[in-house]
Every structure is written in C-alpha cells, then in structure tokens.
Design an enzyme around this catalytic site. Structure first.
Site, PDB file in Angstrom:
ATOM      1  N   CYS A  83       0.049  -1.311  11.244  1.00 48.48           N
ATOM      2  CA  CYS A  83       0.781  -0.238  10.548  1.00 48.48           C
ATOM      3  C   CYS A  83       2.281  -0.330  10.815  1.00 48.48           C
ATOM      4  O   CYS A  83       3.094  -0.083   9.920  1.00 48.48           O
ATOM      5  CB  CYS A  83       0.261   1.123  10.992  1.00 48.48           C
ATOM      6  SG  CYS A  83      -1.489   1.405  10.621  1.00 48.48           S
ATOM      7  N   ARG A 131      -6.749   3.129   5.046  1.00 47.97           N
ATOM      8  CA  ARG A 131      -5.600   2.277   4.712  1.00 47.97           C
ATOM      9  C   ARG A 131      -5.650   2.117   3.196  1.00 47.97           C
ATOM     10  O   ARG A 131      -6.146   1.136   2.680  1.00 47.97           O
ATOM     11  CB  ARG A 131      -5.633   0.930   5.416  1.00 47.97           C
ATOM     12  CG  ARG A 131      -4.312   0.158   5.284  1.00 47.97           C
ATOM     13  CD  ARG A 131      -4.399  -1.239   5.843  1.00 47.97           C
ATOM     14  NE  ARG A 131      -4.643  -1.266   7.268  1.00 47.97           N
ATOM     15  CZ  ARG A 131      -3.708  -1.078   8.199  1.00 47.97           C
ATOM     16  NH1 ARG A 131      -2.473  -0.790   7.829  1.00 47.97           N
ATOM     17  NH2 ARG A 131      -4.019  -1.138   9.472  1.00 47.97           N
TER      18      ARG A 131
END
Length: 222
Positions: free
Chosen positions: A53, A130
């Site tokens: 991330c 995600r």
C-alpha cells in the site's frame, strides 16, 4: 462519525450509482456527492503501514497532477482510524519525502467497504480490501478493478483507464487494446448499403474502423 451508506442487495456493478456516504478523512469530511461534476477514483487498501500500500500511495501521489489534468479526483479508503492515517502519511513523508495530496477516508466499522462490496458481508476483517472504482461526473460507476493483498496496482494503467473513458464519452468512440491519448480510436460502426461493401483500407472492415479522435465532441461528461 461515518454516516451509514445506503444498503443495497449485493455489491455495486458497472453503471450502478456509486453508493453514497459521508465520512471523516485526512482532509475533513468528504461525501461521494461532493465530487459531482468531476471524475473520481475511489480506491481502497487493506491497512495502513503495509509495504504494498505504501508503494501504491507514493505512486498515486506522484501521479496526482496527471489525474487532476483529467478532471479526476483521488479518494483513498481504509478501515483504519483517522489517527492511523495521519501517522502513516507522516511516515511516508518522513521516509520518502512524498506528501499525500488526496484525502484518506476512515472506515473502522467497515460500513463503506461493505456497501461497495469490497469485503464479504460476514468477513471479520478487511484483509480482502484492494479495490478501485472509477466514478463519472454523474456519480455512476464506470470501471471496477480488484487486486489481492500481495499485488500492487498499476497507477499508469488507472490513468490510462480514466483517459479512455473520458475520450469515449466525449467523442462517441471506443478505444482499442493498449490505447493511449493521441492514438487512433475505434470509430462507430456505420452499417448502410452505401458503406457495407465499400473498399476498406488494409486491416479494416465495416465493423473495425479506426482513426483519430473526431474533432467535435459529443458532450464530455467529464
């Protein structure tokens, strides 16, 4: 406090209205309705302080001006708290010299993630989150992508996707594989007695006609 999003049956699909919400972010309260009239890329990540991330956020930050040039705003989402978000973006700035120029939504109840179908209704945590949603200026979902925790997204491809959607809307065309701004596009099919048997250039036919973007837009929604 995060307002409860509209409850719907199943996750939103292409051409559905983006589920509404209002929530706290690192840049004040934000709502989906705040972005009407512009494109929006809403993207989620599993957790703050995770390496994949972090790499994505650095890439999004460096591409923020390119998204802005497409009239597209960025809005990130994680189930972590606002305080965790702030600590993470400070760490990114301290470690990599990168400022995060877009808001990050807190979603500790997972209400927003569930409304967007990012996690299963009965999932105990957000380990599957995600996702990326491209939302048009009318608040309609135009593209969705899903990635696993282990694989970072390609920010350049998301830029290309937004540019392709805008071009298609503005000029009533489609874009071929790998299309980039400035490339030829696929022109609308013109089926008529006068055109069906016209001699075509090599590599084209009545169903596959390519050429530059038309000069006159049909009315870009972005």
């Amino acid at each position: 406090m995060t307002d409860q999003p509209i409850i719907r049956q199943g996750p939103p699909l292409l051409h559905d209205p983006a589920p509404e919400f209002r929530a706290r972010t690192t840049m004040g309260d934000r709502a989906i309705a705040d972005y009407r009239g512009r494109w929006l890329l809403l993207f989620s990540h599993p957790a703050d302080f995770t390496p994949v991330c972090t790499s994505e956020f650095i890439a999004f930050a460096r591409a923020a001006d390119r998204f802005a040039a497409l009239d597209c705003d960025l809005l990130a989402l994680s189930v972590d708290s606002l305080f965790s978000h702030v600590a993470w973006i400070r760490s990114i700035h301290d470690q990599f010299g990168v400022k995060i120029p877009f808001p990050i939504v807190e979603d500790p109840s997972m209400a927003i993630a569930r409304a967007y179908g990012m996690i299963a209704p009965n999932a105990p945590d957000a380990s599957m989150v995600r996702a990326a949603f491209v939302i048009d200026p009318m608040g309609i979902i135009r593209a969705i992508s899903w990635y696993p925790m282990t694989t970072g997204r390609n920010v350049a491809e998301l830029l290309r996707l937004v540019a392709a959607l805008r071009a298609a809307d503005a000029h009533d065309v489609a874009t071929p594989e790998g299309w980039m701004p400035g490339d030829d596009v696929i022109l609308p099919v013109d089926i008529s007695p006068d055109t069906l048997f016209d001699r075509q250039a090599p590599g084209t036919d009545w169903y596959f006609r390519t050429g530059p973007l038309p000069d006159s837009p049909t009315g870009d929604r972005g």
